[in-house]
Design an enzyme around this catalytic site. Structure first.
Site, PDB file in Angstrom:
ATOM      1  N   SER A  32      67.429  21.132  16.841  1.00 38.40           N
ATOM      2  CA  SER A  32      68.064  21.896  15.872  1.00 38.40           C
ATOM      3  C   SER A  32      67.241  22.407  14.664  1.00 38.40           C
ATOM      4  O   SER A  32      67.304  23.541  14.277  1.00 38.40           O
ATOM      5  CB  SER A  32      69.265  21.133  15.076  1.00 38.40           C
TER       6      SER A  32
ATOM      7  N   ARG B 106      65.565  26.481  13.809  1.00 39.01           N
ATOM      8  CA  ARG B 106      65.792  27.117  12.587  1.00 39.01           C
ATOM      9  C   ARG B 106      64.343  27.117  11.906  1.00 39.01           C
ATOM     10  O   ARG B 106      64.418  28.163  11.104  1.00 39.01           O
ATOM     11  CB  ARG B 106      66.764  26.142  11.681  1.00 39.01           C
TER      12      ARG B 106
ATOM     13  N   GLY C  37      71.597  27.285  24.205  1.00 39.53           N
ATOM     14  CA  GLY C  37      72.675  27.887  23.435  1.00 39.53           C
ATOM     15  C   GLY C  37      72.594  28.049  22.025  1.00 39.53           C
ATOM     16  O   GLY C  37      72.700  28.966  21.479  1.00 39.53           O
TER      17      GLY C  37
ATOM     18  N   SER D 231      81.610  23.806  14.723  1.00 42.11           N
ATOM     19  CA  SER D 231      80.260  23.953  15.394  1.00 42.11           C
ATOM     20  C   SER D 231      79.403  24.581  14.404  1.00 42.11           C
ATOM     21  O   SER D 231      79.688  25.608  13.680  1.00 42.11           O
ATOM     22  CB  SER D 231      80.697  25.171  16.406  1.00 42.11           C
TER      23      SER D 231
ATOM     24  N   GLN E  98      76.679  26.114  15.507  1.00 42.04           N
ATOM     25  CA  GLN E  98      76.137  27.114  15.774  1.00 42.04           C
ATOM     26  C   GLN E  98      76.772  28.393  15.474  1.00 42.04           C
ATOM     27  O   GLN E  98      76.183  29.296  14.882  1.00 42.04           O
ATOM     28  CB  GLN E  98      76.019  27.144  17.268  1.00 42.04           C
TER      29      GLN E  98
ATOM     30  N   ASP F 111      76.335  15.727  21.143  1.00 42.63           N
ATOM     31  CA  ASP F 111      75.452  15.527  22.243  1.00 42.63           C
ATOM     32  C   ASP F 111      75.242  14.448  22.810  1.00 42.63           C
ATOM     33  O   ASP F 111      74.468  14.146  24.052  1.00 42.63           O
ATOM     34  CB  ASP F 111      73.986  16.397  21.799  1.00 42.63           C
TER      35      ASP F 111
ATOM     36  N   LYS G 173      79.471  22.915  26.886  1.00 47.03           N
ATOM     37  CA  LYS G 173      77.973  22.613  26.757  1.00 47.03           C
ATOM     38  C   LYS G 173      77.173  23.227  27.995  1.00 47.03           C
ATOM     39  O   LYS G 173      77.431  23.865  28.424  1.00 47.03           O
ATOM     40  CB  LYS G 173      77.860  21.262  26.371  1.00 47.03           C
TER      41      LYS G 173
ATOM     42  N   ARG H 279      80.275  19.161  30.590  1.00 45.76           N
ATOM     43  CA  ARG H 279      79.970  17.627  30.500  1.00 45.76           C
ATOM     44  C   ARG H 279      80.987  16.291  30.709  1.00 45.76           C
ATOM     45  O   ARG H 279      80.561  15.628  31.381  1.00 45.76           O
ATOM     46  CB  ARG H 279      79.174  17.218  29.095  1.00 45.76           C
TER      47      ARG H 279
HETATM   48  C1  S3P Z   1      73.358  22.516  17.581  1.00 43.47           C
HETATM   49  C2  S3P Z   1      74.798  22.538  17.423  1.00 43.47           C
HETATM   50  C3  S3P Z   1      75.833  21.694  18.549  1.00 43.47           C
HETATM   51  C4  S3P Z   1      75.010  21.022  19.675  1.00 43.47           C
HETATM   52  C5  S3P Z   1      73.701  21.660  20.021  1.00 43.47           C
HETATM   53  C6  S3P Z   1      72.894  21.990  18.721  1.00 43.47           C
HETATM   54  C7  S3P Z   1      72.471  23.343  16.633  1.00 43.47           C
HETATM   55  O1  S3P Z   1      76.422  22.978  18.985  1.00 43.47           O
HETATM   56  O2  S3P Z   1      75.822  20.634  20.526  1.00 43.47           O
HETATM   57  O3  S3P Z   1      72.885  20.875  20.958  1.00 43.47           O
HETATM   58  O4  S3P Z   1      71.462  23.034  16.456  1.00 43.47           O
HETATM   59  O5  S3P Z   1      73.305  24.019  15.822  1.00 43.47           O
HETATM   60  P1  S3P Z   1      77.919  23.130  18.646  1.00 43.47           P
HETATM   61  O6  S3P Z   1      77.757  23.842  17.088  1.00 43.47           O
HETATM   62  O7  S3P Z   1      78.468  24.464  19.322  1.00 43.47           O
HETATM   63  O8  S3P Z   1      78.755  22.161  18.807  1.00 43.47           O
END
Ligand code: S3P
Length: 450
Positions: free
Chosen positions: A32, A36, A104, A178, A180, A332, A359, A363
């Protein structure tokens, strides 16, 4: 040069009952934070230096996309990268499709970046990413002024997104916890002339907020309701390039930790693991189960707390009830928790797992199928998963379908290190997306793969 790799032939891998795992190792950089750091480097004018970047395929895709938008991204040495950014408001329109592979996070965060600039970009990914829902990110980005010029049924990739040079300042309550979604809205809001507010009912990982602050943006975070947060970002900050030290990824550390708990005689030290409370749900759960884990040498590095985790074989693991509200902090880690639960005594209940269905694979279904293929007793009721442990005596012997999902592959390989018969995964190739040295690190500790 480290580059993204494509997988033509599936790579079968088998894990067999291993001797005690002994030794100390540092897992790779946090995924993560790695994504970023590149994206914020792109948004600054000047040079951002990153140490400990995860050189997994997902992150390399993000690095490539940053180049396509105008950054000069250089690998100086292993894990040591430099990003000379194009700057907020000055990104180039990419000439080619941005191919995010399996990633993702990379794709959704970059949608936020593009949405806040007057450029169009085409996003695509592999068969797994093409199945994942993108509307959850597109909906708020459209409210901010972006337009979707092309998308597949159900808001799937490939998608062409047209951003705007003056995103509207919005207040957005995320429908699911989330990071994300939150991050995409904040990244789009960076170029807004006003304030962007994101409200989450339950707090999700806070790396974007922290890193925006580290790069000079004004971000305030306030509690909201019982467990939620309200994040406010002032638009058009003067972002300054910064140094980023990437701590070891707790989601990758989860695999050697779990292995040490279930392989008899093990005693390992997993070094420099980030222990951000919003990422520590697995450790909390394992401790409740009776795991012998101690946090040593707690310290702070680059704004994150880290520690060395000493983990010993724990024959007394007991099943527990994992509440739905813990899901955001261990989202995760359910595949590997389910594997540990299969070795515990009694039943482990994992509640509120609807997000696991979207995911890298479904999963929830993949975990249950993998457990069943190896003689473990489990069932799904609604969004809850129940695993009845075999008190250390898991049969194994199964062939696990990984559905292009790195965490399913690693979780069941860990199972094979302690089950009676070896466990095979149909494709270990995807492990390179998040933990390229997984096999080597585990073998160094004593794991047996064939
Ligand atoms: C992540 C957020 C999570 C996680 C992903 C990494 C991130 O997803 O499952 O592996 O770095 O922001 P979600 O925000 O969709 O739950």
């Amino acid at each position: 040069m480290v580059g993204a790799v494509s997988h033509d032939a599936p790579l079968r891998l088998t894990a067999a009952r291993s001797r005690a795992l002994i030794g100390r190792r540092r897992p790779p950089g946090d995924k993560s934070i790695s994504h970023r750091s590149l994206l914020l480097g792109l948004l600054c004018v000047g040079e951002t230096a990153i140490e400990g970047l995860l050189e997994g395929e997902d992150v390399l895709r993000t690095a490539e996309a940053c180049r396509a938008l105008g950054a000069v991204v250089t690998r100086r040495a292993a894990g040591s990268w430099s990003v000379k950014g194009a700057g907020l408001g000055s990104l180039l329109a990419p000439r080619e499709t941005l191919d995010f592979g399996n990633a993702g996070t990379g794709s959704r965060l970059m949608m936020g970046v593009v949405a806040g600039h007057p450029i169009a970009a085409r996003f695509d990914g592999d068969a797994s990413l093409r199945k994942r829902p993108m509307r959850r990110v597109l909906d708020p980005l459209i409210q901010q002024g972006a337009r979707v010029l092309e998308e597949q049924e159900g808001g799937r990739l490939p998608i062409v997104l047209q951003g705007t040079g003056a995103p509207l300042p919005i207040e957005y309550a995320t429908p699911v916890a989330s990071a994300q979604i939150k991050s995409a809205v904040l990244l789009a809001g960076l170029n807004s002339p006003g304030r962007t507010v994101v409200i989450e009912r339950e707090a999700s990982r806070d790396h974007t907020e922290k890193m925006l602050t580290h790069f000079g943006a004004r971000v305030t975070v306030e509690p909201h309701g019982d467990a939620g947060r309200m994040i406010t970002l002032e638009g058009r900050p003067c972002l300054r390039p910064a140094e980023v030290l990437v701590p070891a990824d707790p989601s990758s550390a989860a695999f050697p930790i779990a292995a040490a708990l279930i392989v008899p005689g093990s005693d390992v030290l997993i070094e420099s693991v980030m222990i951000n409370p919003l990422r520590c749900g697995l450790i909390e759960t394992l401790l409740e189960m009776g795991a012998e884990i101690t946090l040593e040498n707690r310290r702070s590095e680059s704004g994150e707390e880290i520690a060395d985790l000493r983990v010993r074989h724990s024959p007394g693991l007991r099943g527990v009830d994992v509440p739905a509200k813990r899901a955001p902090s261990m989202i995760d880690e359910y595949p590997i928790l389910a594997v540990v639960a299969a070795f515990a005594s009694g039943e482990t209940t994992m509640r509120g797992l609807s997000e696991l269905r979207v995911k890298e694979s479904d999963r929830l279904a993949a975990i249950a199928a993998g457990l069943e293929a190896n003689g473990a007793d489990c069932n799904i009721r609604g969004d809850d998963l129940y695993v009845r442990g075999a008190d250390g005596a898991v049969r194994g012997g199964g062939l696990v379908e990984t559905h292009l999902d790195h965490r399913i592959a690693m979780s069941f390989l860990i199972m094979g290190l302690a089950s009676k018969e070896p466990v095979t995964v149909d494709d270990a190739g995807m492990i390179a997306t998040s933990f390229p040295d997984f096999r080597e690190l585990m073998e160094d500790l004593g794991a047996r793969f064939a």
